[in-house]
Write a protein that holds these residues in place. Structure first.
Motif, PDB file in Angstrom:
ATOM      1  N   GLY A 122       0.782  -1.222   0.000  1.00  0.00           N
ATOM      2  CA  GLY A 122       0.000   0.000   0.000  1.00  0.00           C
ATOM      3  C   GLY A 122       0.815   1.273   0.000  1.00  0.00           C
ATOM      4  N   TYR A 123       2.100   1.183   0.355  1.00  0.00           N
ATOM      5  CA  TYR A 123       2.970   2.363   0.361  1.00  0.00           C
ATOM      6  C   TYR A 123       3.187   2.804  -1.086  1.00  0.00           C
ATOM      7  N   PRO A 124       3.308   4.119  -1.350  1.00  0.00           N
ATOM      8  CA  PRO A 124       3.461   4.573  -2.737  1.00  0.00           C
ATOM      9  C   PRO A 124       4.563   3.861  -3.513  1.00  0.00           C
ATOM     10  N   ASN A 125       5.699   3.634  -2.878  1.00  0.00           N
ATOM     11  CA  ASN A 125       6.800   2.973  -3.568  1.00  0.00           C
ATOM     12  C   ASN A 125       6.462   1.526  -3.906  1.00  0.00           C
ATOM     13  N   THR A 126       5.766   0.871  -3.000  1.00  0.00           N
ATOM     14  CA  THR A 126       5.386  -0.527  -3.229  1.00  0.00           C
ATOM     15  C   THR A 126       4.429  -0.636  -4.408  1.00  0.00           C
ATOM     16  N   VAL A 127       3.430   0.224  -4.429  1.00  0.00           N
ATOM     17  CA  VAL A 127       2.475   0.240  -5.543  1.00  0.00           C
ATOM     18  C   VAL A 127       3.202   0.533  -6.855  1.00  0.00           C
ATOM     19  N   ALA A 128       4.113   1.498  -6.815  1.00  0.00           N
ATOM     20  CA  ALA A 128       4.829   1.885  -8.028  1.00  0.00           C
ATOM     21  C   ALA A 128       5.775   0.783  -8.505  1.00  0.00           C
ATOM     22  N   MET A 129       6.420   0.084  -7.583  1.00  0.00           N
ATOM     23  CA  MET A 129       7.322  -0.992  -7.990  1.00  0.00           C
ATOM     24  C   MET A 129       6.539  -2.154  -8.594  1.00  0.00           C
ATOM     25  N   ASP A 130       5.357  -2.439  -8.053  1.00  0.00           N
ATOM     26  CA  ASP A 130       4.511  -3.463  -8.664  1.00  0.00           C
ATOM     27  C   ASP A 130       4.074  -3.022 -10.063  1.00  0.00           C
ATOM     28  N   LYS A 131       3.777  -1.738 -10.220  1.00  0.00           N
ATOM     29  CA  LYS A 131       3.417  -1.220 -11.536  1.00  0.00           C
ATOM     30  C   LYS A 131       4.613  -1.311 -12.489  1.00  0.00           C
ATOM     31  N   PHE A 132       5.792  -1.037 -11.984  1.00  0.00           N
ATOM     32  CA  PHE A 132       7.003  -1.159 -12.797  1.00  0.00           C
ATOM     33  C   PHE A 132       7.163  -2.587 -13.308  1.00  0.00           C
ATOM     34  N   ALA A 133       6.938  -3.565 -12.415  1.00  0.00           N
ATOM     35  CA  ALA A 133       7.049  -4.966 -12.823  1.00  0.00           C
ATOM     36  C   ALA A 133       6.055  -5.281 -13.941  1.00  0.00           C
ATOM     37  N   GLU A 134       4.847  -4.772 -13.798  1.00  0.00           N
ATOM     38  CA  GLU A 134       3.817  -4.991 -14.821  1.00  0.00           C
ATOM     39  C   GLU A 134       4.217  -4.355 -16.150  1.00  0.00           C
ATOM     40  N   LEU A 135       4.681  -3.111 -16.095  1.00  0.00           N
ATOM     41  CA  LEU A 135       5.061  -2.392 -17.308  1.00  0.00           C
ATOM     42  C   LEU A 135       6.297  -3.006 -17.960  1.00  0.00           C
ATOM     43  N   LEU A 136       7.225  -3.475 -17.136  1.00  0.00           N
ATOM     44  CA  LEU A 136       8.455  -4.064 -17.669  1.00  0.00           C
ATOM     45  C   LEU A 136       8.138  -5.292 -18.511  1.00  0.00           C
ATOM     46  N   ALA A 137       7.273  -6.155 -17.996  1.00  0.00           N
ATOM     47  CA  ALA A 137       6.885  -7.346 -18.755  1.00  0.00           C
ATOM     48  C   ALA A 137       6.152  -6.957 -20.033  1.00  0.00           C
TER      49      ALA A 137
END
Length: 327
Positions: free
Chosen positions: A37-52
């Motif tokens: 739920g922390y902004p960085n955590t949400v963003a890193m999960d989004k990064f993983a999604e975008l990277l793939a």
């Protein structure tokens, strides 16, 4: 791709002469200390999604949050060695490794957060990126980590004299220990996970951090005075192991940069929202918040910190001056 955000990073890639190789399907592991739920955590999960998505499945990223792969110092070394591919790191602990990265940890070097991003998205950011990449940590994008201010359980801090004799937890960096020492306090470097108990038991009198970290860790429960000194404005990065990035084809490098920078824009928006929520929450809990009306005495006290930095890194004086001159 956002041209403004990618220009300096692509320039830095060229500056460190990263040679493009053949793309090979791979699964990366990623480190992040923050909770769900922390902004960085949400963003890193989004990064993983975008990277793939942007690499057509050539690269997938498995994120490990909450520091489950170790402490930040350990994770930094693991990324440098290639044991972990990606980390979301604060630049404070990276400063002792890469001198160029240490400039962002000079107290009061940035006027405010927008000024920091203007620096990072320009020539100053290129120099910082190149210095970090040479040490095994290639920044792909910059996260907002807000401004850090002092908090303690005894009193409001309005002048340097209020810090005198106070034992203050800082990250492990000579600039931070020097900052507290020049204010007359006793710096106490320790791991972030140990700070709550140290505050509660009186091992330290105070600490310094941003609104979300102060709130999310519960530090406000044991240190009810928050003084807006805003002495440090230190970004965080999405950093990849340099050799891992170097092994990618130019197309995959561009895709990774694009994914990281899109995730960073999300993080910055989420961060602004979270700061407001965190401040409201701790004030509702009874925390005493005060603005530091006159920061000049604090800034003046930092002169020896800057001079000590220049004695060790005389070649980086132009970079500091460039940052200070950036509008």
């Amino acid at each position: 791709m956002n041209k403004k955000l990618t220009t300096s990073l692509l320039g830095a890639v060229a500056a460190v002469s990263l040679m493009a190789g053949a793309a090979v399907a791979d699964t990366w592991r990623g480190w992040n200390i923050h909770a769900d739920g922390y902004p960085n955590t949400v963003a890193m999960d989004k990064f993983a999604e975008l990277l793939a998505e942007k690499t057509g499945g050539e690269i997938t990223l498995q994120m490990f949050h909450g520091g489950t792969l170790g402490s930040q110092p350990d994770a930094v070394e693991q990324v440098r060695l290639g044991g972990i591919a990606i980390g979301n790191f604060n630049l404070g602990p990276i400063g002792p490794i890469a001198a160029e990265a240490n400039v962002v940890s000079l107290p009061f070097i940035f006027k405010d957060v927008p000024h920091m991003f203007r620096v990072l998205d320009s020539q100053g950011g290129e120099a910082i990126t190149a210095g970090m990449a040479a040490k095994g940590l290639m920044p792909l994008a910059w996260f907002d980590a807000g401004a850090r201010s002092f908090y303690n359980g005894e009193k409001a801090i309005n002048t340097p004299a209020d810090v005198t004799g106070m034992k203050v937890r800082v990250m492990n960096n000579d600039l931070f220990t020097g900052m507290i020492a020049e204010l007359g306090g006793n710096p106490s470097p320790m791991a972030f996970a140990e700070v709550y108990q140290a505050l509660k038991t009186g091992v330290v009198d105070g600490a310094e951090n941003n609104w979300p970290s102060y709130e999310s860790t519960g530090h406000f429960e044991v240190a009810g005075y928050y003084s807006l000194s805003q002495h440090l404005i230190i970004p965080e990065c999405i950093c990849v192991n340099t050799a891992t990035f170097q092994a990618l084809s130019s197309d995959m490098q561009a895709a990774a940069l694009e994914a990281a920078q899109e995730a960073a824009l999300m993080q910055r928006d989420l961060w602004a929202e979270r700061e407001a929520v965190s401040r409201k929450a701790v004030e509702a809990a009874g925390v005493v918040v005060n603005d530091v009306a006159d920061k000049a005495p604090f800034q003046a006290a930092m002169a020896p910190v800057y001079e000590a930095y220049f004695e060790t890194n005389p070649n980086l004086r132009p970079l500091v001056e460039l940052i200070q001159a950036t509008e």
